[in-house]
Write an enzyme that holds these catalytic residues in place. Structure first.
Site, PDB file in Angstrom:
ATOM      1  N   LYS A  75       0.829  -1.204   0.000  1.00 34.04           N
ATOM      2  CA  LYS A  75       0.000   0.000   0.000  1.00 34.04           C
ATOM      3  C   LYS A  75       0.866   1.257   0.000  1.00 34.04           C
ATOM      4  O   LYS A  75       0.630   2.194  -0.771  1.00 34.04           O
ATOM      5  CB  LYS A  75      -0.941  -0.002   1.211  1.00 34.04           C
ATOM      6  CG  LYS A  75      -1.929   1.159   1.211  1.00 34.04           C
ATOM      7  CD  LYS A  75      -2.927   1.028   2.349  1.00 34.04           C
ATOM      8  CE  LYS A  75      -2.303   1.333   3.678  1.00 34.04           C
ATOM      9  NZ  LYS A  75      -3.288   1.390   4.786  1.00 34.04           N
ATOM     10  N   ASP A  98      -6.832   1.035   0.885  1.00 38.67           N
ATOM     11  CA  ASP A  98      -6.926   1.127   2.339  1.00 38.67           C
ATOM     12  C   ASP A  98      -8.342   0.735   2.740  1.00 38.67           C
ATOM     13  O   ASP A  98      -9.115   0.217   1.922  1.00 38.67           O
ATOM     14  CB  ASP A  98      -6.573   2.541   2.817  1.00 38.67           C
ATOM     15  CG  ASP A  98      -7.590   3.583   2.368  1.00 38.67           C
ATOM     16  OD1 ASP A  98      -8.502   3.248   1.575  1.00 38.67           O
ATOM     17  OD2 ASP A  98      -7.485   4.735   2.815  1.00 38.67           O
TER      18      ASP A  98
END
Length: 221
Positions: free
Chosen positions: A126, A144
């Site tokens: 991420k 997320d």
């Protein structure tokens, strides 16, 4: 069986056309002064709010905006600067080690490469996606909790885990919208399509969304 979008190509195009018309040049909410400080800010943002990270990094980045300067501070001083952020002890350790790795392995430059980024302390997929997108202009998607929720709730990219959702989003979102898609979706999830009380009554993509339990009046659950 692989998951597929529940929306038609036209509906998806309409959705992102609305996002673009509403916010043509979306930006992330983390403060930074260069790609190195962007990387540090994203590492610090795990399980923390952007506002909380910005409050802590303002003073830190004023004194240390390069790997050398931050490494010279030492782990203890880095920890003092970020102690208001959750998991600050482990994050200080990672940032210190991250600076060492950048100095020794990358000539103090943040690498423009996913594999090299993910090899750095404290950097996962991420974080690498955010840095590649914001710092280098790559059309990546950092999934997320907000993006995961929206992808499933709207029917845009249903998936049981973040990697499945990321891959389906990359496959589903029209190329013309990919660069900014991450920001549009995260901002939408943060301020409109909230986890407990989605504000469908003023959502710009309410007509495209497949969510069954839309909240069409303020104050309703």
């Amino acid at each position: 069986m692989a998951q597929r979008t529940r929306l038609t190509k036209q509906t998806i195009n309409d959705m992102f056309a609305k996002f673009e018309a509403n916010n043509p040049h979306p930006e992330g909410e983390l403060d930074y002064v260069n790609i190195f400080t962007l990387l540090v800010a994203v590492v610090l943002s795990a399980q923390a709010t952007d506002a909380g990270v910005n409050k802590a990094t303002k003073a830190l980045f004023d004194v240390a905006d390069t790997p050398e300067k931050m490494y010279a501070l030492g782990e203890d001083k880095i920890r003092d600067y970020i102690k208001t952020i959750g998991l600050y002890r482990n994050k200080a350790k990672n940032v210190y080690a991250l600076c060492k790795a950048l100095i020794e392995q990358h000539n103090s430059e943040v690498p423009e490469d996913r594999e090299a980024l993910e090899a750095l302390p404290g950097v996962g997929r991420k974080t690498a996606n955010v840095v590649l997108n914001i710092g280098f202009g790559h059309p990546t998607i950092a999934v997320d909790t907000h993006l995961f929720r929206i992808a499933n709730r709207t029917g845009l990219a249903p998936g049981k885990n973040v990697l499945a959702v990321e891959k389906l989003l990359l496959k589903t979102i029209p190329k013309d919208y990919l660069l900014h898609a991450h920001h549009w979706l995260i901002l939408h999830g943060r301020y409109i399509c909230k986890a407990r009380k989605p504000e469908c009554y003023h959502c710009i993509i309410v007509d495209e969304c497949k969510f069954k339990d839309k909240v069409m009046e303020a104050g309703k659950k």
